[in-house]
Design a protein around this motif. Structure first.
Motif, PDB file in Angstrom:
ATOM      1  N   MET A   1     -62.003  -6.681 -27.267  1.00 11.68           N
ATOM      2  CA  MET A   1     -63.274  -7.410 -27.301  1.00 11.68           C
ATOM      3  C   MET A   1     -64.253  -6.744 -28.264  1.00 11.68           C
ATOM      4  SD  MET A   1     -62.835  -9.977 -25.282  1.00 11.68           S
ATOM      5  CE  MET A   1     -64.486 -10.630 -25.045  1.00 11.68           C
TER       6      MET A   1
ATOM      7  N   CYS B   1     -70.599 -15.490 -26.077  1.00  9.51           N
ATOM      8  CA  CYS B   1     -71.294 -15.038 -24.858  1.00  9.51           C
ATOM      9  C   CYS B   1     -72.487 -14.164 -25.267  1.00  9.51           C
ATOM     10  CB  CYS B   1     -70.387 -14.172 -23.991  1.00  9.51           C
ATOM     11  SG  CYS B   1     -68.854 -14.953 -23.510  1.00  9.51           S
TER      12      CYS B   1
ATOM     13  N   VAL C   1     -73.054 -11.300 -23.947  1.00  5.69           N
ATOM     14  CA  VAL C   1     -72.457  -9.956 -23.953  1.00  5.69           C
ATOM     15  C   VAL C   1     -70.947 -10.147 -23.994  1.00  5.69           C
ATOM     16  CG1 VAL C   1     -74.283  -8.897 -22.531  1.00  5.69           C
ATOM     17  CG2 VAL C   1     -72.229  -9.799 -21.438  1.00  5.69           C
ATOM     18  N   TYR C   2     -70.236  -9.115 -24.430  1.00 11.72           N
ATOM     19  CA  TYR C   2     -68.786  -9.180 -24.351  1.00 11.72           C
ATOM     20  C   TYR C   2     -68.286  -8.094 -23.406  1.00 11.72           C
ATOM     21  CZ  TYR C   2     -69.064 -12.485 -28.141  1.00 11.72           C
ATOM     22  OH  TYR C   2     -69.370 -13.591 -28.882  1.00 11.72           O
ATOM     23  N   CYS C   3     -67.584  -8.550 -22.349  1.00 10.90           N
ATOM     24  CA  CYS C   3     -67.048  -7.637 -21.341  1.00 10.90           C
ATOM     25  C   CYS C   3     -65.692  -7.141 -21.829  1.00 10.90           C
ATOM     26  CB  CYS C   3     -66.860  -8.367 -20.019  1.00 10.90           C
ATOM     27  SG  CYS C   3     -68.270  -9.390 -19.553  1.00 10.90           S
TER      28      CYS C   3
ATOM     29  N   CYS D   1     -62.440  -9.095 -20.409  1.00 12.13           N
ATOM     30  CA  CYS D   1     -62.492 -10.560 -20.386  1.00 12.13           C
ATOM     31  C   CYS D   1     -61.092 -11.173 -20.261  1.00 12.13           C
ATOM     32  CB  CYS D   1     -63.159 -11.075 -21.652  1.00 12.13           C
ATOM     33  SG  CYS D   1     -63.312 -12.867 -21.662  1.00 12.13           S
TER      34      CYS D   1
ATOM     35  N   VAL E   1     -62.399 -15.298 -26.834  1.00 11.55           N
ATOM     36  CA  VAL E   1     -63.847 -15.076 -26.736  1.00 11.55           C
ATOM     37  C   VAL E   1     -64.339 -13.992 -27.689  1.00 11.55           C
ATOM     38  CG1 VAL E   1     -65.655 -14.238 -25.184  1.00 11.55           C
ATOM     39  CG2 VAL E   1     -64.041 -15.956 -24.389  1.00 11.55           C
TER      40      VAL E   1
ATOM     41  N   GLY F   1     -66.050 -18.264 -23.233  1.00 15.82           N
ATOM     42  CA  GLY F   1     -67.444 -18.045 -23.527  1.00 15.82           C
ATOM     43  C   GLY F   1     -68.351 -18.319 -22.333  1.00 15.82           C
ATOM     44  N   ASP F   2     -69.578 -18.488 -22.661  1.00 14.56           N
ATOM     45  CA  ASP F   2     -70.626 -18.541 -21.655  1.00 14.56           C
ATOM     46  C   ASP F   2     -71.527 -19.730 -21.944  1.00 14.56           C
ATOM     47  OD1 ASP F   2     -72.927 -18.022 -20.074  1.00 14.56           O
ATOM     48  OD2 ASP F   2     -72.452 -15.892 -20.057  1.00 14.56           O
TER      49      ASP F   2
ATOM     50  N   LYS G   1     -72.783 -15.759 -17.322  1.00 11.86           N
ATOM     51  CA  LYS G   1     -73.161 -14.406 -16.928  1.00 11.86           C
ATOM     52  C   LYS G   1     -74.641 -14.150 -17.247  1.00 11.86           C
ATOM     53  CE  LYS G   1     -71.190  -9.723 -17.425  1.00 11.86           C
ATOM     54  NZ  LYS G   1     -70.874  -9.402 -16.040  1.00 11.86           N
TER      55      LYS G   1
ATOM     56  N   HIS H   1     -71.818 -13.869 -12.576  1.00  9.96           N
ATOM     57  CA  HIS H   1     -70.826 -12.794 -12.642  1.00  9.96           C
ATOM     58  C   HIS H   1     -71.529 -11.435 -12.578  1.00  9.96           C
ATOM     59  CE1 HIS H   1     -67.576 -10.839 -15.513  1.00  9.96           C
ATOM     60  NE2 HIS H   1     -67.629 -10.262 -14.333  1.00  9.96           N
TER      61      HIS H   1
END
Ligand code: SF4
Length: 459
Positions: free
Chosen positions: A110, A182, A184-186, A189, A195, A235-236, A266, A305
């Protein structure tokens, strides 16, 4: 007081105008909620002089988000103390920590993106053990060897896509992937295959937020009367323009067979001030769609989340309560993550904080078998242990389901309903008759958690 057809708004003392569905003298004012207004972002040296009004401004949050690795390194240079502790009781330097991050990013699936809100909640005096840092910023020193069964698309979403961007796995439900971006990027993911921006190890299969890509998805749903339940994700959905969020919601609500819509985001966790910002219209759009659905007898909800109680600040609480006041149903999906929330006390505290803010704890997921983040995955025995200790400590309707999203697209099963689980090999077997007939789906514990494991890989 201003009024509009769908919501009434009241100017309050917080320097921000919040949305209230309706007001009456019998309602307890939200101002009486016991939330401290500690200006936590001022702990970050570069935001020492940022006022509450600035920090809560959505445009300021976006402008000051870290969008790539070089901006992250500059942030770490100015924020991390010169000496920081290691887990073994020794200490290291800021330079060594940053070198560890640089090496970690070279292997991460990510890309980097972080909001000031989430950066402000990290304990920078001890970043090695911080539960928020662990979720977003990789360290080469923390990497663990990948299990050979890991994949980037571990849930086989691409295989279950009759139309690009639409996943149809359950008989009555589809996943509508509206964008691949998104706030933020976790690191962990589940959609690492699509993503965010490409990384040094992964080229992404992107979903652009354009009407022309959504049209075939609307058509498929309208032509498939068994589909009644839509999860709009990415994505978000936080990264959709308010008009786009409204458009998707209105189009879906027009389809006769659609009965339930969930918007996955999120945003409430990583940039909650957007919900409170009177100059931004994203939450207006959500509230309008929620209200429109209710008038039609259809349900619309926000699925968010949170993974650790440290992610919940007073800004989060106000944003969550604002959605509650506006009758928006909010549910939470947590991912069980090693060193973040895989202990009973942390999980209990998280669930209670969510419940107290009218965010329904809906799912706790076993980490998906995604490549490149084995340090964050946990063995199945952890989720079963935590579930058994959490159940009974809070009302049943606020107790989440502890589930495994089965590799290979079997859908979600309660973690404790395995057919077999060999703790020596770490292999658990599940069946999901309602989704994939009698096919057996295997979940594999991370190698590092198996008895007698010794590291064989160096990065
Ligand atoms: S917000 Fe959700 S979709 Fe985006 S990176 Fe995190 S887990 Fe993935």
């Amino acid at each position: 007081m201003l009024s509009c057809p769908l919501t009434k708004r009241v100017s309050l003392q917080w320097g921000l105008r919040r949305r209230l569905h309706s007001t009456s003298s019998s309602q307890a004012p939200l101002e009486s909620l016991p939330v401290a207004q500690f200006e936590y972002w001022r702990k970050v040296p570069s935001w020492r002089d940022i006022t509450e009004t600035q920090f809560l401004d959505y445009k300021w949050q976006m402008k000051n988000s870290l969008q790539n690795a070089s901006s992250l390194f500059a942030f770490l240079e100015s924020t991390v103390p010169s000496t920081i502790p290691l887990a073994n009781g020794q200490a290291t330097t800021r330079e060594d920590f940053i070198a560890d991050v640089k090496a970690g990013l070279q292997h991460a699936p990510m890309a980097t993106r972080l909001t000031p809100h989430i950066l402000s909640l990290i304990g920078w005096n001890d970043p090695y053990s911080d539960p928020i840092r662990r979720q977003f910023i990789p360290l080469a020193s923390g990497f663990q060897q990948d299990h050979p069964r890991l994949q980037l698309d571990s849930l086989s979403e691409s295989r279950d896509s009759p139309v690009k961007g639409l996943v149809h796995r359950y008989p009555d439900k589809v996943l509508f992937l509206a964008t691949s971006v998104c706030p933020v990027y976790c690191r962990f993911c589940t959609r690492s295959y699509s993503v965010g921006m490409k990384t040094e190890t992964v080229t992404k299969k992107r979903f652009l937020p354009l009407r022309k890509y959504w049209e075939p998805m609307f058509d498929y749903i309208a032509q498939t009367p068994t589909v009644t339940d839509i999860v709009v994700s990415g994505g978000d959905t936080f990264y959709l323009e308010p008009a786009q969020l409204r458009e998707i919601g209105q189009e879906l609500l027009k389809i006769r067979n659609v009965r339930r819509i969930r918007f996955a985001s999120k945003g409430l966790s990583v940039c909650p001030s957007r919900i409170l910002d009177p100059n931004d219209r994203w939450s207006d759009a959500l509230i309008e769609i929620s209200e429109l659905g209710r008038k039609q007898g259809k349900s619309v909800a926000l699925h968010t989340h949170f993974n650790h109680p440290q992610e919940i600040s007073w800004v989060t609480e106000r944003a969550a309560q604002t959605l509650f006041q506006n009758a928006v149903t909010v549910r939470n999906q947590t991912v069980l993550l090693n060193g973040v929330n895989n202990d009973v006390d942390t999980m209990k505290r998280l669930i209670r904080r969510l419940a107290d803010n009218n965010i329904q704890p809906y799912y706790v997921y076993q980490g998906d078998m995604v490549q490149g983040v084995e340090d964050l995955r946990t063995p199945l025995r952890d989720i079963i242990h935590i579930e058994s200790h959490v159940r009974g400590t809070i009302a049943g309707f606020m107790t989440p389901s502890f589930v495994v999203d089965l590799p290979g697209g079997g859908g979600k099963r309660l973690a404790a309903t395995f057919e077999s689980y060999d703790k020596n090999t770490g292999v658990s077997k599940f069946v999901a008759p309602g989704v994939k007939g009698n096919t057996v789906h295997e979940y594999h514990d991370p190698l590092w958690s198996l008895p007698g494991y010794t590291e064989t890989r160096q990065i």
